[in-house]
Structures are given as C-alpha cells and as structure tokens.
Scaffold this motif. Structure first.
Motif, mmCIF file in Angstrom:
data_model
loop_
_atom_site.group_PDB
_atom_site.id
_atom_site.type_symbol
_atom_site.label_atom_id
_atom_site.label_comp_id
_atom_site.label_asym_id
_atom_site.label_seq_id
_atom_site.Cartn_x
_atom_site.Cartn_y
_atom_site.Cartn_z
ATOM 1 N N THR A 1 24.200 51.275 19.688
ATOM 2 C CA THR A 1 24.856 50.495 20.742
ATOM 3 C C THR A 1 24.749 48.986 20.544
ATOM 4 O O THR A 1 25.466 48.238 21.173
ATOM 5 N N GLY A 2 23.846 48.540 19.721
ATOM 6 C CA GLY A 2 23.622 47.105 19.594
ATOM 7 C C GLY A 2 22.540 46.593 20.524
ATOM 8 O O GLY A 2 22.210 45.406 20.529
ATOM 9 N N VAL A 3 21.978 47.485 21.331
ATOM 10 C CA VAL A 3 20.883 47.119 22.233
ATOM 11 C C VAL A 3 19.559 47.416 21.516
ATOM 12 O O VAL A 3 19.426 48.444 20.857
ATOM 13 N N THR A 4 18.610 46.493 21.657
ATOM 14 C CA THR A 4 17.347 46.637 20.952
ATOM 15 C C THR A 4 16.338 47.432 21.779
ATOM 16 O O THR A 4 16.221 47.211 22.982
ATOM 17 N N THR A 5 15.627 48.318 21.127
ATOM 18 C CA THR A 5 14.597 49.088 21.832
ATOM 19 C C THR A 5 13.260 48.370 21.769
ATOM 20 O O THR A 5 13.113 47.343 21.092
ATOM 21 N N ARG A 6 12.288 48.932 22.455
ATOM 22 C CA ARG A 6 10.938 48.349 22.473
ATOM 23 C C ARG A 6 10.360 48.240 21.063
ATOM 24 O O ARG A 6 9.656 47.300 20.732
ATOM 25 N N SER A 7 10.724 49.205 20.227
ATOM 26 C CA SER A 7 10.187 49.192 18.856
ATOM 27 C C SER A 7 10.998 48.299 17.935
ATOM 28 O O SER A 7 10.679 48.174 16.758
ATOM 29 N N GLY A 8 12.068 47.689 18.445
ATOM 30 C CA GLY A 8 12.858 46.786 17.632
ATOM 31 C C GLY A 8 14.040 47.453 16.957
ATOM 32 O O GLY A 8 14.838 46.785 16.292
ATOM 33 N N ALA A 9 14.178 48.745 17.114
ATOM 34 C CA ALA A 9 15.296 49.456 16.492
ATOM 35 C C ALA A 9 16.536 49.363 17.386
ATOM 36 O O ALA A 9 16.468 48.894 18.519
ATOM 37 N N GLN A 10 17.656 49.778 16.824
ATOM 38 C CA GLN A 10 18.888 49.832 17.603
ATOM 39 C C GLN A 10 18.859 51.070 18.501
ATOM 40 O O GLN A 10 18.608 52.176 18.018
#
Lengths: 299, 93
Positions: B44-53
C-alpha cells in the motif's frame, strides 16, 4: 382473478424460502468463526469487527477508516481489497447478501418473527441509506480527517452509532464487564486518559434495535444500512436476479403479500429496496435466474 | 412474516419479465476479482512498525485492532509506527 380455464397449469412452487433460515444460520457460523487468518480480509456483510468472535472485517467500518486516512499522505491508499470484495459480491448476487448472508439481518429476522403487528415503513425512507453511506461513512470521516483527527478520535463516526457494534461488540464486552464486577457496559479498566464507551448510548442503541425490529420488519436494513444500499445498487445488473414468468401468473397476490420489504412486486422486483429473500418466488411466477434462457419445462 | 397487502391488479401483458443478460454483472465480478487480487498482492505504500511496506490486509487488521495513530504515522521517519496490525483488539466506541 383471471379465468383459470385459459391458463396453463400452475408452476411448481419454489423451495427457496424454506432454505433461507438454514443458509442464514450457516453463514452466521462462518462470520462468527474466529479464524485469525481471515481477520485481515473485509467481509461483504454488516458484521462488527469489534465482536470478539468476528472472522472478517466490517466493510463499512473499513470504508470509514480508509476515508479518514485519505487526507494524510502517509496513510492514503486505494482500498483495492475492499472495493474488490464489494464489486465481486454485488456483481454476482447484489442484495442477496442482505437476505441470505447478513448476520445482522438474520438477527432482525428473528426479532421480527414475534407475533406482534408490524408497522409498514414507507419505501422513500430507503433513500436514507445513501445519505448515511455518502454523508456519515465517506464524507464525514474525510472532512474530520482533513482537520487532523484520526478515525478513533473523531467525535461522530458510523461505528459509534452503529447498532451492530452495540449488539455484537458492546454486549459481549458488557458481559465481560459484569463478570469482573465493573458494572453494565463499563468494560475492564483502561490506561489513564482513555475512556470506555459510554454505556448510555450503546444501551439505547440495543433497546432501539430490539424494539424497532419487533414492531417493524428489518428497520435498520430498510432505513439506515449503508452496505445494503450499496449492494442493492447492483440489483439491476447482478448475475443472480429474479424474473417474471407472465404466463404463470394468476394474480394470486402471493408475491406481494409475502414481501416484507414493501417492494411493488407487480411492477418490478430487481429494485433497490429488495433484499432478495425470495419469498415472492413462492408461487413460481417469479423465479430466480442466473441469466440465459428459461429452464425447459418451466412453462 | 406474511403481511397481506392490497395489490393493484397485475397487467400481465405489460408487466416486464425483467430478463437480462449476465454481462454487466459478470464484468463487475471480474473487475472485483482483479481488484481483490491486487489488494492481496500489492503493497500500500504505508509503513509498518517494523519499517516494511504494509499490505492492505495489515491495514485492515490495524483498523480493527484500535485504528491508526496519526501522530505516529505522520511524524518524522523512524519516529514511530504507522501501522501495527498486532495491537490488541478493541471495541469501536
């Protein structure tokens, strides 16, 4: 009543309406089956994802969340999965989802079985569903999102005033709350600065839903449900639809008198206020179709 | 559930049979399937807590588990999480 001597033999009545409660029960089990792998997928029915046993996520709650996130560059994304589920369900069956699959509709069906005279809801009130969909589910979260409020922080959201959330999420929470002696709908202790949902609002919603469903048939579905409104827009194009077999009609009034949604069956049946419960197919003049020609021997 | 309603006489000669072909519904279903697959496979282009997409499924999980904190999501890079799909489940308020 037309002269029956000039008409062909009556068609065989359909068995579909008798199957519906069983299919609804089977789908209720599916929606309440807490499979963790399914929790990232939107469902196609009105079922609160705050329910401790919910499998799929509520598409209306997701729509409002995505709408609230849209003004924020870091979060804006096209909800492909959500749009795909709704288009797929709409294109295949339209509002058959409401009549056969939705657990919240199933609950209202059960409440409506109580032998109490029902108040007829005017058909024009069905337009309210689109006001709720466009105004409360899409526009309001977006506008408040523009002001920098996340969905959870917004003072008015569809989830805060949703009777499905009140029944499916708040009632189990209330049971838990009572079990740990916190009081009615107070919930377990939360960290400082966070408040539990107001008990009054949820209690009023539950009471209003139960009372409304006893004296009216599916009041939420007919007046407010944004998902039902959206899916019913597909009724004119969906693969599954209902057809009228004019040579089999004896004007017996069965179709109209069995329709609890007030559809003007004598004119059209694939309309937006139909939930496709298929009660009108009982006599056989109206019949479910997947397109193509009429089955042989049906005339 | 049975509710007797006075029914206007049906004019069987002019009442539409509501026949139609399946193409419009089929097109909607095919587009829906393609969107569904796109939503499952594309980030999605949104970053997760771990830094992944984050995938859209991650966002759905985050929404149903208490929502997304805008302060964390819009802060400077590395300052906090955007999406935490593993947060404890919350009731909508």
């Amino acid at each position: 009543m037309p002269d029956e001597t000039n008409l062909p033999p009556r068609p065989r009545p359909t068995w579909l309406p008798h199957m519906r409660p069983w299919v609804q029960a089977a789908f209720a089990v599916l929606w309440l089956w807490p499979i963790r792998a399914l929790q990232g997928l939107p469902g196609c029915v009105f079922h609160c994802y705050g329910c401790p046993w919910a499998s799929f996520a509520c598409p209306i709650g997701l729509m409002a969340n995505f709408s609230a996130a849209l003004p924020h560059p870091g979060l804006a994304t096209a909800p492909l999965l959500l749009a795909g589920v709704l288009l797929l369900a709409g294109g295949l069956v339209g509002s058959l989802v409401c009549g056969w699959m939705c657990p919240f509709g199933y609950l209202q069906d059960w409440l409506g079985r109580l032998p109490i005279p029902k108040i007829a809801i005017p058909n024009w009130l069905g337009h309210t569903r689109y006001v709720v969909l466009v105004g409360v589910v899409i526009a309001l979260p977006f506008i408040l999102g523009l002001k920098g409020q996340s969905f959870e922080d917004q003072p008015v959201t569809i989830c805060k005033y949703c009777p499905a959330g009140a029944v499916e999420a708040s009632l189990p929470a209330a049971g838990k709350s009572l079990a740990i002696q916190q009081g009615w709908m107070k919930g377990p202790p939360l960290p400082p600065g966070q408040s539990w949902f107001p008990s009054t609002r949820k209690t009023v919603l539950v009471v209003a839903l139960v009372a409304g469903s006893v004296v009216m048939f599916r009041p939420w579905c007919k007046i407010f449900c944004p998902l039902g409104g959206l899916l019913s827009l597909f009724n004119r194009i969906s693969i599954f639809h209902l057809r009228f077999r004019r040579e089999a009609c004896y004007a017996c009034n069965t179709c109209r008198s069995r329709c609890a949604m007030g559809v003007e069956v004598e004119r059209h049946v694939n309309v937006t206020n139909c939930i496709r419960c298929t009660e009108c197919t009982t006599c056989g003049a109206l019949y479910p179709s997947l397109g193509g020609e009429e089955p042989k021997g049906s005339k | 559930m049975r509710r007797h309603t006075n029914q206007p006489p049906i004019d069987r000669a002019t009442r539409s049979e509501e026949r139609r072909l399946i193409w419009a519904g089929l097109a909607a279903a095919v587009i829906g399937t393609l969107l569904l697959l796109g939503g499952l496979l594309l980030p999605t282009g949104v970053t997760t807590r771990s830094g992944a997409q984050a995938s859209e499924a991650d966002m759905v999980k985050a929404f149903r588990h208490g929502g997304i904190s805008l302060a964390a999501a819009t802060g400077p890079a590395g300052s906090g999480p955007a999406v935490d799909p593993n947060a404890p489940q919350a009731c909508p308020t």
